[in-house]
Scaffold this motif. Structure first.
Motif, PDB file in Angstrom:
ATOM      1  N   PRO A  72     -57.417  30.076   4.368  1.00 25.08           N
ATOM      2  CA  PRO A  72     -58.823  29.757   4.858  1.00 25.08           C
ATOM      3  C   PRO A  72     -59.356  28.580   3.704  1.00 25.08           C
ATOM      4  CG  PRO A  72     -58.907  31.930   4.172  1.00 25.08           C
ATOM      5  CD  PRO A  72     -57.437  31.689   4.247  1.00 25.08           C
ATOM      6  N   ARG A  73     -58.620  28.638   2.576  1.00 22.08           N
ATOM      7  CA  ARG A  73     -58.707  27.508   1.468  1.00 22.08           C
ATOM      8  C   ARG A  73     -57.531  27.097   1.106  1.00 22.08           C
ATOM      9  NH1 ARG A  73     -58.914  29.530  -3.888  1.00 22.08           N
ATOM     10  NH2 ARG A  73     -58.355  31.642  -3.849  1.00 22.08           N
ATOM     11  N   LEU A  74     -57.758  25.830   0.528  1.00 19.61           N
ATOM     12  CA  LEU A  74     -56.595  24.851  -0.007  1.00 19.61           C
ATOM     13  C   LEU A  74     -56.196  25.258  -1.419  1.00 19.61           C
ATOM     14  CD1 LEU A  74     -54.674  22.533  -0.086  1.00 19.61           C
ATOM     15  CD2 LEU A  74     -56.841  21.069  -1.199  1.00 19.61           C
ATOM     16  N   ARG A  75     -54.976  25.827  -1.550  1.00 23.01           N
ATOM     17  CA  ARG A  75     -54.618  26.068  -2.861  1.00 23.01           C
ATOM     18  C   ARG A  75     -52.905  25.561  -2.868  1.00 23.01           C
ATOM     19  NH1 ARG A  75     -55.158  32.541  -2.422  1.00 23.01           N
ATOM     20  NH2 ARG A  75     -54.352  32.097  -0.338  1.00 23.01           N
ATOM     21  N   PHE A  76     -52.684  25.220  -4.009  1.00 25.01           N
ATOM     22  CA  PHE A  76     -51.587  24.399  -4.363  1.00 25.01           C
ATOM     23  C   PHE A  76     -50.504  25.531  -4.806  1.00 25.01           C
ATOM     24  CE2 PHE A  76     -54.431  20.990  -4.163  1.00 25.01           C
ATOM     25  CZ  PHE A  76     -54.054  20.044  -3.155  1.00 25.01           C
ATOM     26  N   ASP A 133     -43.075  12.864  17.467  1.00 22.31           N
ATOM     27  CA  ASP A 133     -41.975  13.204  17.558  1.00 22.31           C
ATOM     28  C   ASP A 133     -41.145  13.251  16.129  1.00 22.31           C
ATOM     29  OD1 ASP A 133     -41.555  13.572  20.346  1.00 22.31           O
ATOM     30  OD2 ASP A 133     -41.163  11.259  20.412  1.00 22.31           O
ATOM     31  N   ARG A 134     -42.062  13.783  15.125  1.00 20.84           N
ATOM     32  CA  ARG A 134     -41.436  13.911  13.764  1.00 20.84           C
ATOM     33  C   ARG A 134     -41.021  15.518  13.739  1.00 20.84           C
ATOM     34  NH1 ARG A 134     -44.642  11.049   9.847  1.00 20.84           N
ATOM     35  NH2 ARG A 134     -43.101  11.787   8.486  1.00 20.84           N
ATOM     36  N   ARG A 135     -40.115  15.712  12.905  1.00 18.58           N
ATOM     37  CA  ARG A 135     -39.391  16.902  12.507  1.00 18.58           C
ATOM     38  C   ARG A 135     -40.126  17.776  11.654  1.00 18.58           C
ATOM     39  NH1 ARG A 135     -35.868  19.934  14.477  1.00 18.58           N
ATOM     40  NH2 ARG A 135     -34.388  21.087  13.076  1.00 18.58           N
ATOM     41  N   VAL A 136     -41.182  18.137  11.798  1.00 11.73           N
ATOM     42  CA  VAL A 136     -42.282  18.824  11.142  1.00 11.73           C
ATOM     43  C   VAL A 136     -42.058  20.404  11.161  1.00 11.73           C
ATOM     44  CG1 VAL A 136     -44.154  18.916  12.828  1.00 11.73           C
ATOM     45  CG2 VAL A 136     -44.737  19.065  10.306  1.00 11.73           C
ATOM     46  N   LEU A 137     -42.104  21.226  10.214  1.00 10.11           N
ATOM     47  CA  LEU A 137     -42.338  22.529  10.138  1.00 10.11           C
ATOM     48  C   LEU A 137     -43.481  22.959   9.454  1.00 10.11           C
ATOM     49  CD1 LEU A 137     -40.774  25.547  10.233  1.00 10.11           C
ATOM     50  CD2 LEU A 137     -39.686  25.055   7.766  1.00 10.11           C
ATOM     51  N   ALA A 138     -44.189  23.846  10.130  1.00  5.02           N
ATOM     52  CA  ALA A 138     -45.479  24.416   9.772  1.00  5.02           C
ATOM     53  C   ALA A 138     -45.091  25.616   9.123  1.00  5.02           C
ATOM     54  CB  ALA A 138     -46.700  24.564  10.723  1.00  5.02           C
ATOM     55  N   ALA A 139     -45.510  25.986   7.778  1.00  8.62           N
ATOM     56  CA  ALA A 139     -45.233  27.211   7.060  1.00  8.62           C
ATOM     57  C   ALA A 139     -46.916  27.970   6.894  1.00  8.62           C
ATOM     58  CB  ALA A 139     -44.819  27.346   6.151  1.00  8.62           C
ATOM     59  N   ILE A 140     -47.111  28.721   7.831  1.00  9.86           N
ATOM     60  CA  ILE A 140     -48.346  29.068   7.896  1.00  9.86           C
ATOM     61  C   ILE A 140     -48.898  30.360   7.296  1.00  9.86           C
ATOM     62  CG2 ILE A 140     -50.326  29.704   9.688  1.00  9.86           C
ATOM     63  CD1 ILE A 140     -49.724  26.613   9.500  1.00  9.86           C
ATOM     64  N   LEU A 141     -49.779  30.481   6.563  1.00 11.51           N
ATOM     65  CA  LEU A 141     -50.380  31.800   5.881  1.00 11.51           C
ATOM     66  C   LEU A 141     -51.470  31.929   6.381  1.00 11.51           C
ATOM     67  CD1 LEU A 141     -49.386  31.148   2.209  1.00 11.51           C
ATOM     68  CD2 LEU A 141     -48.323  32.835   3.696  1.00 11.51           C
ATOM     69  N   LEU A 142     -52.003  33.024   6.596  1.00 14.86           N
ATOM     70  CA  LEU A 142     -53.726  33.432   7.294  1.00 14.86           C
ATOM     71  C   LEU A 142     -54.575  33.872   6.261  1.00 14.86           C
ATOM     72  CD1 LEU A 142     -52.247  35.092  10.742  1.00 14.86           C
ATOM     73  CD2 LEU A 142     -53.045  32.509  10.209  1.00 14.86           C
ATOM     74  N   GLU A 168     -46.518  18.899   2.255  1.00 12.98           N
ATOM     75  CA  GLU A 168     -47.944  18.636   2.417  1.00 12.98           C
ATOM     76  C   GLU A 168     -48.768  19.755   2.454  1.00 12.98           C
ATOM     77  OE1 GLU A 168     -49.118  15.765   2.372  1.00 12.98           O
ATOM     78  OE2 GLU A 168     -47.392  14.732   2.518  1.00 12.98           O
ATOM     79  N   VAL A 169     -49.696  19.988   1.714  1.00 15.56           N
ATOM     80  CA  VAL A 169     -50.417  21.465   1.340  1.00 15.56           C
ATOM     81  C   VAL A 169     -51.880  21.178   1.771  1.00 15.56           C
ATOM     82  CG1 VAL A 169     -50.876  23.162  -0.349  1.00 15.56           C
ATOM     83  CG2 VAL A 169     -48.866  22.035  -0.624  1.00 15.56           C
ATOM     84  N   MET A 170     -52.207  22.150   2.711  1.00 12.61           N
ATOM     85  CA  MET A 170     -53.690  22.096   3.124  1.00 12.61           C
ATOM     86  C   MET A 170     -54.111  23.448   3.426  1.00 12.61           C
ATOM     87  SD  MET A 170     -52.617  19.816   6.375  1.00 12.61           S
ATOM     88  CE  MET A 170     -51.690  18.568   5.289  1.00 12.61           C
ATOM     89  N   ASP A 171     -55.402  23.576   3.887  1.00 10.53           N
ATOM     90  CA  ASP A 171     -55.922  25.065   4.372  1.00 10.53           C
ATOM     91  C   ASP A 171     -55.161  25.048   5.639  1.00 10.53           C
ATOM     92  OD1 ASP A 171     -57.613  23.814   6.265  1.00 10.53           O
ATOM     93  OD2 ASP A 171     -59.038  23.668   4.843  1.00 10.53           O
ATOM     94  N   THR A 172     -55.191  26.167   6.194  1.00  7.13           N
ATOM     95  CA  THR A 172     -54.222  26.752   7.608  1.00  7.13           C
ATOM     96  C   THR A 172     -54.929  25.727   8.659  1.00  7.13           C
ATOM     97  OG1 THR A 172     -53.566  28.565   6.819  1.00  7.13           O
ATOM     98  CG2 THR A 172     -53.824  28.575   9.109  1.00  7.13           C
ATOM     99  N   PRO A 173     -56.377  25.525   9.097  1.00 11.60           N
ATOM    100  CA  PRO A 173     -56.901  24.768   9.850  1.00 11.60           C
ATOM    101  C   PRO A 173     -56.377  23.588   9.879  1.00 11.60           C
ATOM    102  CG  PRO A 173     -58.646  26.332   9.240  1.00 11.60           C
ATOM    103  CD  PRO A 173     -57.555  26.380   8.339  1.00 11.60           C
ATOM    104  N   ALA A 174     -56.571  22.805   8.854  1.00 11.26           N
ATOM    105  CA  ALA A 174     -56.026  21.390   8.580  1.00 11.26           C
ATOM    106  C   ALA A 174     -54.369  21.164   8.910  1.00 11.26           C
ATOM    107  CB  ALA A 174     -56.250  21.123   7.279  1.00 11.26           C
ATOM    108  N   ALA A 175     -53.878  22.448   8.561  1.00  6.60           N
ATOM    109  CA  ALA A 175     -52.298  22.295   8.732  1.00  6.60           C
ATOM    110  C   ALA A 175     -51.961  22.425  10.499  1.00  6.60           C
ATOM    111  CB  ALA A 175     -51.540  23.527   8.119  1.00  6.60           C
ATOM    112  N   CYS A 176     -52.739  23.146  10.895  1.00  9.64           N
ATOM    113  CA  CYS A 176     -52.461  23.263  12.539  1.00  9.64           C
ATOM    114  C   CYS A 176     -52.780  21.862  13.163  1.00  9.64           C
ATOM    115  CB  CYS A 176     -53.548  24.197  13.047  1.00  9.64           C
ATOM    116  SG  CYS A 176     -53.106  26.161  12.678  1.00  9.64           S
ATOM    117  N   ARG A 177     -53.845  21.178  12.721  1.00  7.59           N
ATOM    118  CA  ARG A 177     -54.368  19.932  13.342  1.00  7.59           C
ATOM    119  C   ARG A 177     -53.022  18.999  13.082  1.00  7.59           C
ATOM    120  NH1 ARG A 177     -59.145  21.826  11.245  1.00  7.59           N
ATOM    121  NH2 ARG A 177     -59.134  20.342   9.656  1.00  7.59           N
TER     122      ARG A 177
END
Length: 120
Positions: free
Chosen positions: A72-76, A111-120, A93-102
């Protein structure tokens, strides 16, 4: 006859909230790795528990860029944790989870080869 180019089925974030993300309308309540054609649990249990191995394991998916959703909050993360990715010139790229989803959805649409690593 009109013809339209259609993309095959792909994973997209369709919602997010306190303690969950939804991918293609299905809710998930645990950390995930998501690509357009991949959806799998991520063994990382929390931001505080992240290890170098958690990030090194992402190399097997050959991403162009990793979008790390830190909850829920940005941490590096410490740079030593992501060193295996940066050594292979994979953007992180590091961001909070809602921003990462968007951001993931936008990059997939390009068509970028992006991998989302999602923590809740």
């Amino acid at each position: 006859m009109k013809m339209h180019l259609t993309q095959g089925a792909q994973n997209l974030f369709t919602a997010y909230g306190d303690g969950f993300v939804a991918i293609n309308q299905e809710q998930h309540h645990q950390p995930l790795l998501v690509m357009a054609d991949l959806l799998t649990p991520w063994p990382a249990s929390s931001f505080e528990a992240l290890t170098e191995d958690d990030f090194a394991a992402l190399l097997a998916h050959d991403p162009e860029v990793v979008v790390l959703g830190t909850g829920p909050r940005l941490r590096f993360p410490h740079p030593r944790l992501t060193a295996a990715l940066t050594a292979r010139q994979i953007g992180v790229e590091v961001m909070d989870t809602p921003a990462a989803c968007r951001t993931f959805n936008i990059l997939v649409s390009e068509d970028r080869r992006v991998l989302a690593a999602i923590l809740l």
